[in-house]
Write an enzyme that holds these catalytic residues in place. Structure first.
Site, mmCIF file in Angstrom:
data_model
loop_
_atom_site.group_PDB
_atom_site.id
_atom_site.type_symbol
_atom_site.label_atom_id
_atom_site.label_comp_id
_atom_site.label_asym_id
_atom_site.label_seq_id
_atom_site.Cartn_x
_atom_site.Cartn_y
_atom_site.Cartn_z
ATOM 1 C CB CYS A 2 2.227 -49.497 -95.684
ATOM 2 S SG CYS A 2 1.242 -50.681 -96.613
ATOM 3 C CG ASP A 103 -7.587 -49.459 -93.250
ATOM 4 O OD1 ASP A 103 -6.723 -49.372 -92.369
ATOM 5 O OD2 ASP A 103 -7.365 -49.152 -94.436
ATOM 6 C CB ILE A 296 1.428 -25.560 -105.542
ATOM 7 C CG1 ILE A 296 1.737 -26.845 -104.765
ATOM 8 C CG2 ILE A 296 2.625 -25.146 -106.388
ATOM 9 C CD1 ILE A 296 1.956 -28.053 -105.662
#
Length: 639
Positions: A2, A103, A296
């Site tokens: 977050c 969590d 990549i």
């Protein structure tokens, strides 16, 4: 995973005022958590705590901020806390409340049980902010390696914090201003631990906790280190390396297993190195089904590892998503976006490539991947570690100008600290010497009284290097500077979370790290082979071609290698390094930087050309940062 932000200012006691300040701070972190937003406002305390959520664990029950049952303690968590189910069960057996099944919910009951020692019971990648209303105390904690970011700014009125600097710069008490000393450090690539590109904003150091108390209307802050890489003064001798091979294997399996825990699918980043290939191999066996792998590819054979990655994907049966990048993707709008997200300069467009990769991960409906970062730091994987341990070598010429210096340098501050000058900082010392003539007069005056190379050395705890083996010293000093300030920021969290995607570096599990530092140097690098103990631990996982392959620096092709890339860079220089912008920023002397760029495009020595590319990138991005943050210019759209 977050974004977290907030502030504590007892002089702000109007709810509308508190929310009007907090909301813009959260708006600018929306990319870190687009799934949900929450806040806690305490009007009488002048406290505002906010959270933007990326839901990965406890999809329907992970709302934040979190709070104790009596609402006296409130806080936010950014990142992942592994082993939370076992901890939650243990807390329940003690009749301790643990509301919520995510969590993050374990943080407050652990704090209630253990006090400030609660951090020792956290495993994972995290930044935690708790406000203890009973003690009128704010607590900021950052994980052991600094995988998750946490920044703060303190003045006489209070404290402001955020997952990214840009959130703090949205607070009215902290207008954006570039720091001249930090500009010098960015031009030479090496930041002072705990510093940022902006005046008055600091990073909480990895493995540290800050406790801020309000007593008699005065803020008192104390910061202490709760964890560190503790290399022993004396390693065991005449050891059986097989014991360490098994120990690494056991701990790495456990670390990968922990990071597969999620309520959404978890993929893997896959380059051509042994680290990411090992992670993919272990994840495949643990999951007992094919894993999605993201790779990549660059338009230069010299820098492209995708053929090795494809070999590993085939071996494991992974579904490989291959992202091919050219100058069109590495420069222009994407370069500008990556700079805004990084909040500092980067020497190579690998950061832009990582931004594109996280974007592709999200387009494939994945929110989390396991990565291989940290293996080189813990097990001696870089060429400069080998050079410090074994002496000067003729190999790794491709790295000259970027990670190896072509001649031996020393600096008294590093000689005093380490007994020698680590090879990893020597190329950046050479870069600094090339930068000095480009600086404005004010910046050159600053260098008369400020030594940036010494400033970095002075930020290292001498007790952690004194009496240690040369390999241990090099690994420790690199990990305290470049791992956190480079690899885990513009090479990690900032580019991943730019597109709401979480990276989980299994090698940086602290159980793996605490074991790795005990491994004797001649087992980490054995018979000249870097990361020998990891290779042996993964011998049955890796293809033979990869097991026998030397370390290759994973970076994007520099601009000087291709006229099309040079033109793309020049177009950005023409836009960002105008006379007016150079004058407004006040960092570089106008004619000197123009002459430097002109000469750089004509350079034929590849080592010098590579170093020139680095300087051009830094000069360009410093002025981008000035435009994006100080001038508040809008970001361009990316196709």
């Amino acid at each position: 995973m977050c974004g977290i932000a907030g502030f504590w200012n007892p002089k702000r006691t109007n709810e509308r005022d508190l929310r009007s300040v907090l909301d813009p701070m959260l708006d600018v972190l929306d990319h870190r958590g687009p799934d949900e937003r929450g806040s806690h406002i305490s009007v009488d305390r002048g406290l505002a705590i906010g959270h933007t959520r990326l839901s990965i664990v406890g999809l329907d029950c992970g709302h934040q901020p979190i709070a104790s049952s009596d609402r006296a303690i409130v806080g936010t968590v950014n990142g992942e806390l592994y082993g939370y189910k076992k901890i939650r069960a243990s807390l329940a057996c003690e009749s301790r409340s643990c509301d919520g099944k995510s969590d993050s919910a374990i943080a407050i009951p652990l704090y209630e049980k253990y006090g400030l020692d609660f951090v020792h019971h956290l495993r994972g990648e995290f930044a935690v902010v708790l406000f203890d209303g009973k003690r009128n105390r704010l607590i900021l904690v950052r994980d052991r390696f600094g995988i998750k970011p946490l920044y703060f700014a303190i003045n006489s009125d209070g404290v402001v914090w955020g997952s990214e600097v840009k959130a703090i710069l949205r607070h009215p008490d902290h207008p954006p201003r570039l720091c001249p000393k930090a500009a010098i450090h960015q031009m030479m690539q090496v930041m002072v631990p705990g510093s940022t590109a902006f005046q008055g904003v600091q990073a909480l150091l990895p493995g540290h906790m800050m406790v801020i108390d309000l007593e008699q209307n005065r803020f008192e802050s104390k910061t202490h280190r709760y964890w560190d890489l503790n290399f022993p003064v004396q390693h065991e001798t005449n050891v059986d390396p097989a014991e360490y091979v098994q120990g690494v294997q056991d701990r790495l399996i456990d670390a990968v297993a922990a990071r597969l825990e999620a309520d959404v699918p978890v993929g893997c980043y896959l380059s051509g190195g042994i680290d990411s290939c090992s992670i993919l191999g272990l994840a495949t066996h643990l999951q007992q089904s094919p894993v999605k792998a993201f790779t990549i590819a660059f338009d230069s054979d010299e820098y492209d590892e995708s053929n090795i990655a494809a070999l590993m994907a085939k071996r494991t049966g992974a579904e490989q998503e291959l992202l091919r990048l050219t100058e069109k993707e590495l420069y222009g709008p994407a370069f500008e976006r990556a700079t805004w997200h990084a909040e500092r300069t980067f020497y190579n467009t690998l950061a832009v490539a990582k931004w594109h990769m996280s974007r592709r991960v999200r387009a494939c409906n994945y929110k989390a991947v396991i990565t291989g970062e940290g293996s080189d730091e813990l097990f001696g994987g870089y060429a400069f570690f080998r050079r410090d341990y074994l002496g000067k070598e003729d190999r790794d010429q491709i790295l000259s100008g970027a990670t190896l210096s072509e001649k031996e340098l020393s600096h008294p501050a590093w000689e005093d600290l380490c007994g020698y000058t680590p090879s990893w900082i020597q190329p950046w010392m050479m870069t600094l010497e090339r930068v000095k003539p480009l600086l404005s007069q004010n910046m050159r005056d600053l260098l008369q009284e400020y030594d940036p190379v010494a400033a970095v050395a002075n930020a290292i705890d001498p007790e952690q290097v004194r009496g240690r083996n040369r390999l241990d010293i090099s690994q420790y000093t690199w990990s305290k500077t470049m791992l956190e300030g480079q690899i885990l920021t513009w090479g990690g969290d900032r580019m991943d979370m730019a597109n709401s995607m979480e990276a989980r570096p299994a090698f940086l599990d602290h159980h793996v790290a605490e074991y790795a530092v005990q491994i004797p140097p001649d087992v980490r690098i054995r018979d000249g082979v870097e990361k020998w103990v990891v290779r042996e631990a993964m011998v049955d996982i890796l293809p033979r071609e990869l097991y026998e392959r030397e370390k290759f620096a994973f970076m994007a092709p520099p601009a000087h290698t291709d006229p099309v890339k040079r033109q793309a860079v020049q177009e950005m220089l023409d836009h960002w390094l105008t006379d007016q912008r150079l004058a407004d920023a006040g960092l570089l002397e106008q004619q000197s930087i123009r002459d430097f760029v002109s000469d750089a495009w004509q350079e034929t020595d590849s080592t010098i050309a590579r170093r020139n590319d680095i300087i051009i990138n830094h000069a360009l991005q410093l002025h981008m940062l000035h435009g994006q943050y100080v001038e508040d210019l809008p970001l361009p759209a990316v196709d």
